[in-house]
Design an enzyme around this catalytic site. Structure first.
Site, PDB file in Angstrom:
ATOM      1  N   ARG A 143       0.850  -1.199   0.000  1.00  0.00           N
ATOM      2  CA  ARG A 143       0.000   0.000   0.000  1.00  0.00           C
ATOM      3  C   ARG A 143       0.884   1.247   0.000  1.00  0.00           C
ATOM      4  O   ARG A 143       0.633   2.202  -0.705  1.00  0.00           O
ATOM      5  CB  ARG A 143      -0.942  -0.031   1.198  1.00  0.00           C
ATOM      6  CG  ARG A 143      -2.201  -0.868   1.001  1.00  0.00           C
ATOM      7  CD  ARG A 143      -1.920  -2.324   0.618  1.00  0.00           C
ATOM      8  NE  ARG A 143      -3.114  -3.137   0.548  1.00  0.00           N
ATOM      9  CZ  ARG A 143      -3.516  -3.982   1.503  1.00  0.00           C
ATOM     10  NH1 ARG A 143      -2.781  -4.163   2.583  1.00  0.00           N
ATOM     11  NH2 ARG A 143      -4.624  -4.669   1.344  1.00  0.00           N
TER      12      ARG A 143
ATOM     13  N   ASP B 259      -0.398  -7.436  -3.283  1.00  0.00           N
ATOM     14  CA  ASP B 259      -1.778  -7.215  -2.851  1.00  0.00           C
ATOM     15  C   ASP B 259      -2.547  -6.581  -4.003  1.00  0.00           C
ATOM     16  O   ASP B 259      -2.024  -6.481  -5.119  1.00  0.00           O
ATOM     17  CB  ASP B 259      -1.805  -6.347  -1.578  1.00  0.00           C
ATOM     18  CG  ASP B 259      -2.928  -6.770  -0.650  1.00  0.00           C
ATOM     19  OD1 ASP B 259      -4.091  -6.688  -1.082  1.00  0.00           O
ATOM     20  OD2 ASP B 259      -2.666  -7.168   0.503  1.00  0.00           O
TER      21      ASP B 259
ATOM     22  N   HIS C 245      -6.833 -10.926  -2.878  1.00  0.00           N
ATOM     23  CA  HIS C 245      -5.865  -9.823  -2.832  1.00  0.00           C
ATOM     24  C   HIS C 245      -4.857  -9.926  -3.971  1.00  0.00           C
ATOM     25  O   HIS C 245      -3.663  -9.707  -3.795  1.00  0.00           O
ATOM     26  CB  HIS C 245      -5.137  -9.792  -1.468  1.00  0.00           C
ATOM     27  CG  HIS C 245      -6.016  -9.309  -0.355  1.00  0.00           C
ATOM     28  ND1 HIS C 245      -6.485  -8.012  -0.278  1.00  0.00           N
ATOM     29  CD2 HIS C 245      -6.531  -9.948   0.725  1.00  0.00           C
ATOM     30  CE1 HIS C 245      -7.239  -7.872   0.804  1.00  0.00           C
ATOM     31  NE2 HIS C 245      -7.302  -9.031   1.431  1.00  0.00           N
TER      32      HIS C 245
ATOM     33  N   ASP D 172      -6.207 -15.157   2.865  1.00  0.00           N
ATOM     34  CA  ASP D 172      -7.257 -14.413   3.572  1.00  0.00           C
ATOM     35  C   ASP D 172      -8.210 -13.743   2.586  1.00  0.00           C
ATOM     36  O   ASP D 172      -7.877 -13.541   1.422  1.00  0.00           O
ATOM     37  CB  ASP D 172      -6.608 -13.332   4.455  1.00  0.00           C
ATOM     38  CG  ASP D 172      -5.775 -12.360   3.622  1.00  0.00           C
ATOM     39  OD1 ASP D 172      -5.012 -12.830   2.750  1.00  0.00           O
ATOM     40  OD2 ASP D 172      -5.898 -11.145   3.828  1.00  0.00           O
ATOM     41  N   GLU D 173      -9.373 -13.403   3.082  1.00  0.00           N
ATOM     42  CA  GLU D 173     -10.315 -12.504   2.404  1.00  0.00           C
ATOM     43  C   GLU D 173     -10.428 -12.793   0.898  1.00  0.00           C
ATOM     44  O   GLU D 173     -10.186 -11.923   0.075  1.00  0.00           O
ATOM     45  CB  GLU D 173      -9.887 -11.045   2.635  1.00  0.00           C
ATOM     46  CG  GLU D 173      -9.929 -10.678   4.108  1.00  0.00           C
ATOM     47  CD  GLU D 173      -9.544  -9.224   4.392  1.00  0.00           C
ATOM     48  OE1 GLU D 173     -10.092  -8.655   5.337  1.00  0.00           O
ATOM     49  OE2 GLU D 173      -8.679  -8.663   3.675  1.00  0.00           O
TER      50      GLU D 173
ATOM     51  N   TRP E  47      -5.326 -13.933  12.664  1.00  0.00           N
ATOM     52  CA  TRP E  47      -5.524 -12.478  12.788  1.00  0.00           C
ATOM     53  C   TRP E  47      -6.953 -12.133  13.201  1.00  0.00           C
ATOM     54  O   TRP E  47      -7.175 -11.180  13.927  1.00  0.00           O
ATOM     55  CB  TRP E  47      -5.146 -11.758  11.495  1.00  0.00           C
ATOM     56  CG  TRP E  47      -6.147 -11.867  10.384  1.00  0.00           C
ATOM     57  CD1 TRP E  47      -6.343 -12.938   9.559  1.00  0.00           C
ATOM     58  CD2 TRP E  47      -7.093 -10.876   9.994  1.00  0.00           C
ATOM     59  NE1 TRP E  47      -7.351 -12.668   8.671  1.00  0.00           N
ATOM     60  CE2 TRP E  47      -7.823 -11.403   8.912  1.00  0.00           C
ATOM     61  CE3 TRP E  47      -7.389  -9.580  10.435  1.00  0.00           C
ATOM     62  CZ2 TRP E  47      -8.845 -10.699   8.268  1.00  0.00           C
ATOM     63  CZ3 TRP E  47      -8.395  -8.870   9.799  1.00  0.00           C
ATOM     64  CH2 TRP E  47      -9.114  -9.429   8.725  1.00  0.00           C
TER      65      TRP E  47
ATOM     66  N   TYR F 188      -2.589  -5.397  15.630  1.00  0.00           N
ATOM     67  CA  TYR F 188      -2.533  -4.611  14.389  1.00  0.00           C
ATOM     68  C   TYR F 188      -2.137  -3.178  14.731  1.00  0.00           C
ATOM     69  O   TYR F 188      -2.916  -2.420  15.289  1.00  0.00           O
ATOM     70  CB  TYR F 188      -3.876  -4.669  13.656  1.00  0.00           C
ATOM     71  CG  TYR F 188      -3.986  -5.833  12.703  1.00  0.00           C
ATOM     72  CD1 TYR F 188      -3.390  -7.055  13.009  1.00  0.00           C
ATOM     73  CD2 TYR F 188      -4.661  -5.723  11.493  1.00  0.00           C
ATOM     74  CE1 TYR F 188      -3.468  -8.127  12.139  1.00  0.00           C
ATOM     75  CE2 TYR F 188      -4.747  -6.798  10.614  1.00  0.00           C
ATOM     76  CZ  TYR F 188      -4.144  -7.995  10.939  1.00  0.00           C
ATOM     77  OH  TYR F 188      -4.216  -9.057  10.071  1.00  0.00           O
TER      78      TYR F 188
ATOM     79  N   ASP G  16      -1.572  -0.690  12.807  1.00  0.00           N
ATOM     80  CA  ASP G  16      -2.015   0.402  11.932  1.00  0.00           C
ATOM     81  C   ASP G  16      -3.235   1.112  12.511  1.00  0.00           C
ATOM     82  O   ASP G  16      -3.666   2.121  11.971  1.00  0.00           O
ATOM     83  CB  ASP G  16      -2.292  -0.097  10.516  1.00  0.00           C
ATOM     84  CG  ASP G  16      -3.004  -1.422  10.478  1.00  0.00           C
ATOM     85  OD1 ASP G  16      -2.575  -2.350  11.203  1.00  0.00           O
ATOM     86  OD2 ASP G  16      -3.987  -1.555   9.733  1.00  0.00           O
TER      87      ASP G  16
ATOM     88  N   GLU H  68      -2.108   1.136   4.353  1.00  0.00           N
ATOM     89  CA  GLU H  68      -3.028   1.982   3.577  1.00  0.00           C
ATOM     90  C   GLU H  68      -2.943   3.433   4.051  1.00  0.00           C
ATOM     91  O   GLU H  68      -2.942   4.367   3.257  1.00  0.00           O
ATOM     92  CB  GLU H  68      -4.476   1.507   3.752  1.00  0.00           C
ATOM     93  CG  GLU H  68      -4.824   0.238   3.005  1.00  0.00           C
ATOM     94  CD  GLU H  68      -4.662  -0.998   3.883  1.00  0.00           C
ATOM     95  OE1 GLU H  68      -3.888  -0.950   4.868  1.00  0.00           O
ATOM     96  OE2 GLU H  68      -5.307  -2.020   3.575  1.00  0.00           O
TER      97      GLU H  68
END
Ligand code: ZN
Length: 488
Positions: free
Chosen positions: A100, A129, A196, A259-260, A327, A353, A355, A394
């Protein structure tokens, strides 16, 4: 001052009541093969000198880090003492998202060097990503030509219409790896898949289910376009890329994300559905499990082991020996996985995390998190192999912001990774950390001001909401409040 002013706190340490006035650089080293080879060391400072015993260079290195902090805090003369020390967990990691926003090689070195002073031994490097691809590929030059630059950046309320991108050359990556190895840090590269992968698919749209153009993303999020698991070309591509990755990264572990990954395209893709039929797979989660298994088997042939994020556990088909990085275990699958013999790394979103603002994740919350699932049978405790704290970027556009967000929370995680639970105490940690801040600054790392570490509860609400309004989903806000005010 609390004693010993060292982070992570040594597991056994006692003052012996005298002073040593010589140089802290003059050390007598003894190899002691009776000591474990996990970084354990014995450090004796007497009025006559400094003696260190360890089984190998790793133990000497950690003794050196302890001594560096002691010399910084106490100066000359040093109080005499005896320290017997060894880590609680074998995996003590930090993760950096270089997609990012990127960091320069020099910035990464500063961060790695500082992490090594706190006895971290794993650098997990997130290199691919939706918003970019950062690994120089000669096998697939289109990745570094097309997949590494996004046309703009639109994270939260911040919009920047300048194209953003770049990649790390193989020479730069090898430089980072050598720098890590000199500090007993292994490097785990991550190529996230099958989700991703919009940057990859932007360069190679033929590997998506629909075969249509895929844009490289400029916003944060979870995107529908993922690698097609039905097409054999996808596997040819993955194996080719991982082979090249393994040539550059020599350490035993490769992170393949997992993930995701939304499955809507897989549900309507003839190739994916055909694969499921052919392999007798009951659902799309099993299809991801099939993919993970094939990749894992490919990497095993090269002597490498796979690490995946915990969503991978949605499939009941999994490769032997898979390591899970936990996570956000919404379905509570990780404790059962560990109880059945699976190895897990703790990286809980709500605690580790970095961030997220200190209002959401105060240092105390990070420090007091327990990486071992409750009710895990004693004989399975060894499956909790360690801790890892990520920084996603990000909203972390430059290195000074990255340092502010990660320190002192990285140090809090380092202590959980190294020091026995019964020896940990937050107020004591905080005092040591404040004392050590100038040592970080000598390394070019400027941590958050102690006043910001643990905002009082009432002030956390608006600041956390302000952050969420900028960035993440309503679901995450709900989860945050449920979690924060339940456990904290
Ligand atoms: Zn497909």
């Amino acid at each position: 001052m609390v004693f010993p002013c060292v982070i992570p706190k040594p597991n056994r340490c006692r003052l012996t009541g005298e002073y040593y006035a010589g140089s802290a650089a003059e050390i007598r080293k003894t190899i002691d093969t009776e000591l474990p080879d996990n970084g354990a060391y014995r450090l004796v400072i007497s009025k006559d000198g400094i003696e260190v015993s360890a089984a190998d260079d790793k133990g000497f290195f950690y003794a050196q880090q302890t001594l560096k902090q002691l010399a910084f805090v106490y100066g000359n003369p040093l109080p005499t003492m005896e320290i017997d020390d060894a880590p609680v967990f074998m995996h003590r990691g930090f993760m950096v998202d270089s997609v990012r926003h990127m960091q320069t090689v020099d910035e990464l070195k500063k961060l790695i060097d500082t992490a090594s002073m706190f006895k971290f031994n794993v650098f997990h490097w997130h290199l691919s990503d939706d918003q970019g691809f950062r690994f120089e590929s000669e096998t697939y030059p289109e990745l570094t030509q097309i997949a590494c630059v996004r046309p703009s950046s639109d994270f939260g309320k911040v919009h920047d219409n300048t194209p953003y991108g770049g990649y790390y050359t193989k020479q730069q990556m090898r430089e980072i790896i050598d720098f890590c190895h000199a500090r007993f840090i292994t490097v785990i590269p991550e190529i996230d898949m099958p989700g991703h992968t919009c940057a990859i698919l932007h360069a190679k749209p033929e590997l998506s289910c629909k075969g249509e153009e895929v844009s490289i993303k400029t916003t944060a999020g979870i995107f529908e376009e993922i690698l097609c698991c039905g097409k054999e070309e996808t596997f040819d591509f993955i194996f080719g890329l991982l082979d090249e990755l393994c040539e550059v990264f020599p350490d035993p572990f490769i992170h393949i994300g997992g993930d995701e990954a939304p499955k809507n395209n897989w549900k309507i893709c003839p190739a994916c559905q055909g694969r499921m039929l052919q392999e007798g797979l009951a659902n799309e989660e099993q299809l991801q499990g099939y993919m993970t298994t094939r990749i894992s088997e490919h990497l095993a042939k090269k002597g490498r082991q796979c690490i995946c994020w915990n969503e991978t556990l949605a499939s009941d088909i999994l490769p032997e020996g898979l390591i899970i990085q936990n996570w956000m275990d919404k379905k509570k699958q990780v404790p059962a996985f560990a109880a059945a013999g699976g190895r897990v790394i703790y990286s809980d979103y709500y605690h580790y995390y970095t961030d997220y603002p200190y209002a959401m994740t105060p240092v105390k919350k990070t420090y007091t998190a327990d990486p071992v699932p409750k009710n895990l049978p004693a004989e399975m405790l060894q499956n909790c192999i360690g801790v890892e704290t990520p920084i996603w970027t990000e909203h972390v556009r430059d290195f000074s912001r990255l340092c502010y967000m990660t320190w002192p929370r990285f140090a809090a995680v380092s202590e959980t990774g190294w020091t026995k639970k019964e020896r940990k105490k937050y107020d004591d940690f905080k005092e040591r950390m404040v004392t050590l801040l100038p040592l970080l600054e000598e390394n070019g790392i400027y941590a958050a001001d102690p006043k910001e570490w643990d905002p009082i509860s009432v002030s956390r609400l608006p600041r956390t909401l302000g952050h969420f309004a900028d960035t993440v989903s309503a679901e995450m806000v709900t989860n945050f409040f449920k979690d924060t005010f339940k456990k904290d």
